[in-house]
Scaffold this active site. Structure first.
Site, PDB file in Angstrom:
ATOM      1  N   ALA A   1      79.884  51.065 -42.980  1.00 53.15           N
ATOM      2  CA  ALA A   1      80.599  49.991 -43.680  1.00 53.15           C
ATOM      3  C   ALA A   1      80.846  48.845 -42.709  1.00 53.15           C
ATOM      4  O   ALA A   1      80.909  49.038 -41.499  1.00 53.15           O
ATOM      5  CB  ALA A   1      81.925  50.520 -44.215  1.00 53.15           C
TER       6      ALA A   1
ATOM      7  N   GLU B   1      64.131  44.631 -37.085  1.00 57.79           N
ATOM      8  CA  GLU B   1      64.312  43.783 -35.903  1.00 57.79           C
ATOM      9  C   GLU B   1      65.203  44.522 -34.919  1.00 57.79           C
ATOM     10  O   GLU B   1      66.135  45.225 -35.317  1.00 57.79           O
ATOM     11  CB  GLU B   1      64.954  42.447 -36.302  1.00 57.79           C
TER      12      GLU B   1
ATOM     13  N   GLU C   1      55.225  46.278 -44.352  1.00 55.42           N
ATOM     14  CA  GLU C   1      55.801  46.606 -43.044  1.00 55.42           C
ATOM     15  C   GLU C   1      57.235  47.103 -43.222  1.00 55.42           C
ATOM     16  O   GLU C   1      57.979  46.564 -44.035  1.00 55.42           O
ATOM     17  CB  GLU C   1      55.780  45.351 -42.163  1.00 55.42           C
TER      18      GLU C   1
ATOM     19  N   CYS D   1      65.529  39.815 -44.419  1.00 53.34           N
ATOM     20  CA  CYS D   1      64.852  40.706 -45.375  1.00 53.34           C
ATOM     21  C   CYS D   1      65.722  41.158 -46.540  1.00 53.34           C
ATOM     22  O   CYS D   1      65.377  40.901 -47.694  1.00 53.34           O
ATOM     23  CB  CYS D   1      64.315  41.918 -44.633  1.00 53.34           C
TER      24      CYS D   1
HETATM   25  C1  UGA Z   1      65.156  45.721 -42.779  1.00 60.28           C
HETATM   26  C2  UGA Z   1      64.668  47.157 -43.067  1.00 60.28           C
HETATM   27  O1  UGA Z   1      65.560  48.094 -42.471  1.00 60.28           O
HETATM   28  C3  UGA Z   1      63.252  47.380 -42.524  1.00 60.28           C
HETATM   29  O2  UGA Z   1      62.782  48.675 -42.901  1.00 60.28           O
HETATM   30  C4  UGA Z   1      62.329  46.316 -43.127  1.00 60.28           C
HETATM   31  O3  UGA Z   1      61.010  46.413 -42.614  1.00 60.28           O
HETATM   32  C5  UGA Z   1      62.855  44.930 -42.817  1.00 60.28           C
HETATM   33  O4  UGA Z   1      64.197  44.802 -43.340  1.00 60.28           O
HETATM   34  C6  UGA Z   1      61.932  43.936 -43.456  1.00 60.28           C
HETATM   35  O5  UGA Z   1      61.802  43.937 -44.696  1.00 60.28           O
HETATM   36  O6  UGA Z   1      61.201  43.225 -42.747  1.00 60.28           O
HETATM   37  P1  UGA Z   1      66.149  44.423 -40.637  1.00 60.28           P
HETATM   38  O7  UGA Z   1      66.476  43.340 -41.604  1.00 60.28           O
HETATM   39  O8  UGA Z   1      65.437  44.080 -39.380  1.00 60.28           O
HETATM   40  O9  UGA Z   1      65.228  45.555 -41.366  1.00 60.28           O
HETATM   41  O10 UGA Z   1      67.499  45.109 -40.192  1.00 60.28           O
HETATM   42  P2  UGA Z   1      68.373  46.406 -40.603  1.00 60.28           P
HETATM   43  O11 UGA Z   1      68.561  47.231 -39.398  1.00 60.28           O
HETATM   44  O12 UGA Z   1      67.842  47.065 -41.794  1.00 60.28           O
HETATM   45  O13 UGA Z   1      69.791  45.727 -40.928  1.00 60.28           O
HETATM   46  C7  UGA Z   1      69.944  44.812 -42.003  1.00 60.28           C
HETATM   47  C8  UGA Z   1      71.408  44.439 -42.174  1.00 60.28           C
HETATM   48  O14 UGA Z   1      72.142  45.540 -42.716  1.00 60.28           O
HETATM   49  C9  UGA Z   1      72.138  44.060 -40.875  1.00 60.28           C
HETATM   50  O15 UGA Z   1      72.947  42.927 -41.122  1.00 60.28           O
HETATM   51  C10 UGA Z   1      72.981  45.287 -40.556  1.00 60.28           C
HETATM   52  O16 UGA Z   1      74.147  44.949 -39.828  1.00 60.28           O
HETATM   53  C11 UGA Z   1      73.324  45.759 -41.958  1.00 60.28           C
HETATM   54  N1  UGA Z   1      73.658  47.193 -42.024  1.00 60.28           N
HETATM   55  C12 UGA Z   1      72.709  48.123 -41.735  1.00 60.28           C
HETATM   56  C13 UGA Z   1      74.919  47.572 -42.426  1.00 60.28           C
HETATM   57  O17 UGA Z   1      75.802  46.742 -42.711  1.00 60.28           O
HETATM   58  N2  UGA Z   1      75.203  48.906 -42.518  1.00 60.28           N
HETATM   59  C14 UGA Z   1      74.284  49.868 -42.240  1.00 60.28           C
HETATM   60  O18 UGA Z   1      74.613  51.066 -42.356  1.00 60.28           O
HETATM   61  C15 UGA Z   1      73.005  49.459 -41.840  1.00 60.28           C
END
Ligand code: UGA
Length: 432
Positions: free
Chosen positions: A248, A149, A145, A256
């Protein structure tokens, strides 16, 4: 195996399982969804969703007639041949993925070719092979998947790609899964099981690497006077790099990235390979959460008895998920320095309070800021951009703002009288 309207089994109704069940129901399929947690099953039967995921509750209620919730595996096995395994695989103390829930599901399956197991849980490469060694007749498909979230339904319904891994003997089950996903229009990647498992881990590890990379660039920008948001914009326009996941901030969290990066590192290590790059990705992320402390000290000196307001606690907006949230480490570090921490989060505060017993939970951003010596924006909830920052400044003991997500407009905040600092952005003294 699957017909136009399939009866689909979903085992484990956490984030992934509930979204999978609800979205397949929306596509017209009948769903039988199992969870071992009776309380959760009861509340889902009443249409109550216990997690905060935009649109999920409404979609579940809309499709309630097509979804049966149960705690009985026999009921699932009687009703369906295609079983999606969506149980969680949390990290163990060793950093490996805990597969005990997956094993428990597999143990309950009959040793026949009547049913097929579709693995959605994130598992290390090699898990499918070991399940097939135990149950050689059970058709097995790896279908990782990729939903995020906060935008889970949108991601499920409009996938960039759908990965379907199957080995010899499981082709029919793989085709049945493919038929379920076909209406969604994403590119279908048919491959072997080991590669499908690795695509999932490698994708999350790569995205985490991108984040740690831009965070290190941000830290260098602070030394050189460059602005990381400009740097990311300029980099992201290169198609080979891409603009996403170059924001950043104070590090990635959630259920995840931290778990999967560590699981891939351990998986490599267990098979004799030292994955050097991932060590750095993890370390940069750990340190990034702590850099806020020195930024605060620069403005306030000692943090002993200083009142520090945290805006946002969840690991990202649009979720109440506190797993591996940067706010946990940050608040503990602040308390370690003797500060008093007050926090506001529009949805995560209630769940977070047991994890943060010494943090005062405010019921509004305004009350969190009132009397504070500094404010740190931790989660970029849209309502924080709408705050009356001039009134907020007047209510604070001193107007220091650390924007941990580079979310607010620096010039507006400085014009409102704040000493504003982002992550990797020049401060006013540097002459932005
Ligand atoms: C992540 C992946 O993006 C999904 O594709 C994957 O399905 C999921 O893990 C999983 O393995 O189930 P998620 O953990 O829901 O999804 O959230 P993200 O939007 O990816 O963000 C993860 C973290 O990275 C957050 O703390 C967000 O603030 C941080 N982030 C994200 C950054 O610090 N910078 C960014 O540019 C993007």
């Amino acid at each position: 195996m699957a017909t136009e309207r399939e009866q689909v089994g979903v085992v484990g109704v956490g984030w992934v399982g509930l979204v999978t069940a609800t979205c397949f129901a929306e596509l017209g399929h009948g769903i039988i969804a199992l969870d071992v947690n009776e309380e959760k099953v009861e509340s889902l039967r009443r249409g109550e969703v216990t997690i905060h995921e935009p649109g999920l509750s409404e979609l579940l209620v809309k499709n309630a007639e097509r979804i049966t919730f149960t705690t009985s595996m026999d009921e699932v096995l009687d009703a369906t041949r295609l079983l999606f395994c969506c149980v969680d695989t949390p990290p163990t103390y060793s950093g490996d993925a805990d597969l005990s829930r997956v094993r428990s599901v597999v143990q309950q399956l009959p040793e026949d070719s009547e049913h097929a197991l579709v693995m959605k849980s994130t598992v290390p490469s090699g898990t499918g092979a070991s399940i097939r060694r135990d149950k050689p007749d059970l058709p097995y498909v790896s279908c990782p998947e990729f939903l995020k979230e906060g935008s889970a339904i949108e991601d499920f319904m409009h996938p960039d790609r759908v990965v379907i891994g199957a080995d010899a003997g499981s082709e029919d089950a793989a085709s049945a899964v493919e038929r379920l996903y076909e209406p969604l229009g994403g590119e279908i990647v048919r491959t072997d099981v080991a590669s499908a498992e690795m695509i999932k881990l490698a994708s999350n590890a790569f995205l985490a690497t991108k984040i740690s990379f831009i965070n290190e660039i941000a830290n260098v920008c602070e030394q050189t006077g460059a602005d990381v948001t400009e740097v990311a914009r300029g980099m992201g326009l290169d198609d080979r790099i891409g603009a996403s996941f170059l924001r950043a901030g104070i590090g990635y969290g959630g259920s995840c990235f931290p778990k999967d990066v560590s699981a891939l590192k351990q998986l490599a290590g267990n098979s004799g390979y030292h994955f050097q790059l991932l060590n750095a990705v993890i370390e940069v992320n750990e340190l990034q959460k702590r850099r806020v402390i020195s930024k605060l000290e620069k403005h306030l000196g000692s943090l002993v008895d200083k009142r520090i307001a945290l805006l946002g606690l969840a690991f990202k907006p649009d979720t109440d998920d506190m797993r591996e949230a940067s706010s946990l480490v940050l608040s503990a570090r602040l308390q370690g320095e003797g500060a008093k921490v007050v926090a506001y989060d529009p949805v995560a505060a209630e769940g977070a309070s047991s994890m943060l017993p010494d943090v005062e939970m405010a019921t509004s951003p305004e009350s969190a800021l009132s009397g504070a010596d500094a404010v740190v924006l931790v989660t970029e909830w849209p309502e924080f951009a709408e705050l009356d920052w001039v009134a907020a400044r007047d209510s604070m003991a001193s107007a220091v703002l650390i924007d941990g997500r580079n979310y607010l407009d620096a010039e507006t905040l400085r014009a409102a009288g704040f000493a504003y600092e982002g992550i990797g952005r020049p401060d006013a003294q540097n002459g932005a």
